[in-house]
Design an enzyme around this catalytic site. Structure first.
Site, mmCIF file in Angstrom:
data_model
loop_
_atom_site.group_PDB
_atom_site.id
_atom_site.type_symbol
_atom_site.label_atom_id
_atom_site.label_comp_id
_atom_site.label_asym_id
_atom_site.label_seq_id
_atom_site.Cartn_x
_atom_site.Cartn_y
_atom_site.Cartn_z
ATOM 1 N N HIS A 1 -19.588 26.744 -57.964
ATOM 2 C CA HIS A 1 -18.780 25.628 -57.463
ATOM 3 C C HIS A 1 -19.402 24.279 -57.829
ATOM 4 C CE1 HIS A 1 -16.229 28.240 -54.958
ATOM 5 N NE2 HIS A 1 -17.321 28.966 -54.837
ATOM 6 N N ASP B 1 -11.581 21.673 -54.832
ATOM 7 C CA ASP B 1 -12.553 22.605 -54.241
ATOM 8 C C ASP B 1 -13.706 21.868 -53.528
ATOM 9 O OD1 ASP B 1 -14.442 24.635 -53.840
ATOM 10 O OD2 ASP B 1 -14.789 24.996 -55.977
#
Lengths: 554, 554
Positions: free
Chosen positions: B366, B193
């Protein structure tokens, strides 16, 4: 009983918004204006180029108008002048660089023969009953001033856009002595810049960017392409200095930056070592380590030089692997995505991109909270009007002032058009004057209004479907059509059967109308619209504009 | 010579963009898919509702398809499933909450009878030649997993969206032991990611937001209205807990949040103390100090509950002075202005607004740079593909991996559609498969393409001008019209003389055509377009779409 004198402050722009700053100060029958700026259109103002304040108040009171005082040369402070000066014959007061930029704008707009007076910080100008003082401030353009307007009812101080910069790139620091002196003598009302009120602490000095330039220029082995705001002369100066120190030539690309560099150099606001500035045709032939290109496009504007370079669509500059691109600006709210896209394209072209969110190659030109507190405490005004900011910023600035001891009832969180009225006995909100947005679209000034914008919005979402037919005047029968044309609705080649159904629906409506002896076009059109709108929404979940056009022959 | 086995990774979405994540893994003739998400339209995709990946590759290889593995229940990972599952009969593997959210989506879209398998972290599923392991990760929605796909050529690890949260609101922490074990055994390729790769340091724990909620709830003397992402179940849990601690009842407003709360509560992902959740009709009658409203609209979405409340346009909730509004989200890029506008309107209604840019009432879901480094060092992959990010983020993530010692030639900064091919002898980029955007507009899937979008763009900027006339087939003479209709171009009532000029121009063109014996409609129309386009640009500096329509009668 003698008539009571009144002093009124009327902001016509810049409150509840960023941009189109304009403030009217009126004492009895004498009027001064501070700034006349533009704003960039909001997303929903489709097709609009720029927005200026509605200044009908000035048109209605043109005989009272003594002058427009300009704080600095940014578009949100001078951008409405070409329109204002076409409508009104009023003298302008501005510093040398500001006036240079104004005159260049007016020339482009074919506005000539204006009355302009060059002023310097600490100058005092008498205009009718007013005594006006100009006060040096720091900002992201040289030659910016705040303004003190002395009136028989007291002194009004307007900061303009400002920050505190203790180590300015050139020129003197903000005139804290004058602000302190004014505060000492007593100020009736302060209007102060709210742009950065959400930021704690102090805004860093512009010269910090110069240090970062120096480092980045030293580290780059190849070409440097640096994008910034065209009007940030200090930033351009620091880039030129960094280039000179690392033995680079500099070329300027982008019409607006070339224009500013010319004006600033001519007026002595830019020091360019001889031989440093070269043409872009020359720079592209130099070894990369000797080349620096300054350019516009730091906001990802579609037609700007940097965007074209990023898209590999610039006439003279293309990215070569090894190029370092420095974006020395932060995205103005609303431009985040276009800036990000430009950065992505530059990376794809092989450049190393140094951009703000990661490397901090930018500082703001506006005061943060501690500077705003200092201004409030220097001026110690009796009344306070936060200006230049969206609504939440004005609220925050008001809260800041309250924390510093200004009574809540002496703080006016006003709107464009508000009248803040001062008399011997106090101050109050006293109604409103006309204010608002004048939308500029091409040559049209104010001719695009809500109806046109609403239509553009609908057209942009689902397009248009046009039904045309010709009727016989005598029988009412269809003699040509119905024909159906669409744009922006569906891909026509794949929708033939749907468009056939539309024609059939129209024929059905027409048959029903003839049965019912309905011959009024307005009624027929409305029935066509209703039938098609329902049918198309069921079939597609879209709502195109539906436009029936009927013609008639004998 | 035996056939060489091939392992291919093909990202169909999520590279060079944020959203519509989808990755295809193929070994010989067996295919797995990880995620099938949607993206929200870019500004220039006028009228488009959502965007999904072009998955024609899967349609062409439907016989090879073994399953879709879903990492978590966010729209950018599950939003394309209703379309995919209408086209393909393929089994889904997902955790319990993720599947609950998927099934609710499918029900809305009338997709039934899907094959779904509930998995848990650490489950191992055999699918053809593949062995698939699901690994718990932390993210801004519960029940998120990363995925390890063991293939005969080595192991592929896909992190999904993740962060490290050492103090999660509920459930266990990210399964660092499993990631470490995988790394220890050897991983062929890591996909990780990249969303937050531009942020240095660590992303703070979700529970920090809970502490801030507790404080804000204690300080508020009156009602609390809290907006967040509908799917952030941990955030909702913390708001409910803070409300319970301060003796407040909670009502949920906004369709998508009600939906998520129902699913999460039913599946045991939300602990709601009995009697805490009440209907909105009840909450508006409680004293402010006992009331908390949870709502959607943290992105300023035009139709959302918070935006309606801010605009004083909500059926049941209106702002009362004293209300505290907490916006617990940061604006997704592109939404900055609509969020700011919502905040301004809330202030205008008299609320005290606590918003992210000033108060930090939000943490990201994130991983920041240090977490990304940890993942890279735990997995120690032979090859690395940064995923989930715009191009500059993929580049940054690649640079990070290189700093940690992964050789540059083993890092693939790929694009949607790239084939990264692994054999016994190594890995390389091996061409491309079909990929791209499928635009969804109402019921239309992929029927709006470049032509329609280009037309919508032109219509949105300067509107349309339609010229209609009826000609005699025998003589070519005009028997009706020319009539001129405009929409979105000028305000018609003030432009009558200009529209008369337009008609006159058309008559001139027609006369010239008759003189020159030009009777082909295409030629006539093109001459009308040219003449009017030039004329209108000179008069207005605008370029409306010009649409001549000709009908004919005997």
């Amino acid at each position: 009983m003698p008539k009571e004198h009144k002093l009124q402050i009327m902001p016509l722009g810049g409150l509840g918004e960023i941009g189109k700053n304009m403030t009217v100060i009126r004492y009895d029958n004498q009027i001064l204006v501070i700034d006349a700026g533009l704003a960039f259109p909001e997303d929903e103002m489709l097709g609009i180029d720029i927005v200026i304040p509605d200044y009908s108040y000035l048109l209605e009171h043109r005989d009272m108008l003594l002058g427009v005082l300009v704080t600095h040369g940014h578009e949100d402070h001078i951008g409405a002048l070409p329109y204002l000066l076409r409508d009104l014959d009023v003298p302008i007061y501005a510093t040398r660089l500001t006036l240079g930029l104004i005159q260049s704008k007016l020339k482009e707009s074919n506005v000539a023969n204006i009355k302009a007076t060059v002023i310097q910080p600490r100058d005092v100008v008498k205009l009718g009953v007013f005594r006006v003082e100009f006060i040096r401030v720091s900002h992201s353009i040289p030659d910016a001033v705040g303004i003190a307007v002395h009136t028989p009812l007291g002194t009004i101080v307007h900061t303009g856009d400002f920050k505190l910069d203790h180590t300015p790139v050139s020129g003197d620091i903000i005139d804290i002595h004058k602000f302190a002196e004014l505060g000492d003598k007593g100020v009736l009302c302060l209007m102060s810049d709210s742009t950065n009120v959400e930021r704690p602490g102090f805004t860093p000095s512009e010269s910090r960017v110069g240090q970062m330039f120096d480092e980045a220029f030293r580290n780059a082995r190849d070409r440097i392409i640096l994008a910034s705001f065209a009007s940030n002369v200090h930033r351009i100066q620091q880039a030129i200095t960094a280039a000179y120190k690392t033995n680079r030539k500099v070329a300027v690309v982008g019409r607006s930056m070339i224009n500013v560099v010319n004006i600033a150099a001519e007026l002595g606001y830019l020091q360019i070592p001889e031989g440093t500035l070269v043409d872009v045709d020359e720079i592209v032939n130099l070894p990369g380590s000797q080349a620096c290109i300054l350019t516009t496009g730091s906001q990802g504007e579609p037609m700007s030089a940097l965007t074209r370079i990023a898209m590999n669509d610039h006439r003279r500059v293309e990215i070569q692997p090894g190029d370092t691109v420095i974006i020395s600006a932060s995205p103005i709210p609303g431009n985040e995505k276009s800036v990000a896209r430009t950065i992505d394209h530059l990376f794809k072209q092989g450049a190393n991109v140094i951009y703000e969110s990661v490397y901090g190659m930018h500082v703001s030109g506006h005061a943060s909270q501690e500077e705003l507190k200092l201004m409030l405490n220097m001026i110690r005004p009796q009344y306070f009007i936060p200006v230049h900011g969206e609504y939440r910023m004005l609220i925050k600035h008001a809260q800041l002032a309250e924390q510093l001891g200004i009574p809540r009832e002496n703080i006016f969180v006003a709107e464009n058009g508000s009248i803040i009225e001062f008399t011997r006995s106090g101050a109050s909100l006293a109604g409103k004057v006309t204010s608002g947005n004048i939308l500029i679209d091409g040559l049209g000034v104010g001719d695009v209004g809500n109806i046109v914008l609403r239509d553009r919005k609908q057209l942009s979402q689902d397009g248009i479907l046009i039904v045309v037919m010709t009727l016989s005047r005598s029988t009412g029968a269809i003699v040509a059509g119905p024909d159906v044309v669409t744009r922006g609705f569906v891909y026509v080649r794949e929708s033939e059967s749907m468009l056939e159904e539309v024609k059939e629906k129209v024929r059905q409506v027409m048959a029903r109308c003839r049965e019912n002896r309905t011959s009024e076009w307005a009624v027929i059109k409305s029935q066509i619209r209703d039938a098609l709108s329902k049918h198309l929404y069921e079939k597609t979940r879209r709502r195109p504009m539906i436009l029936p056009i009927i013609q008639e022959i004998e």
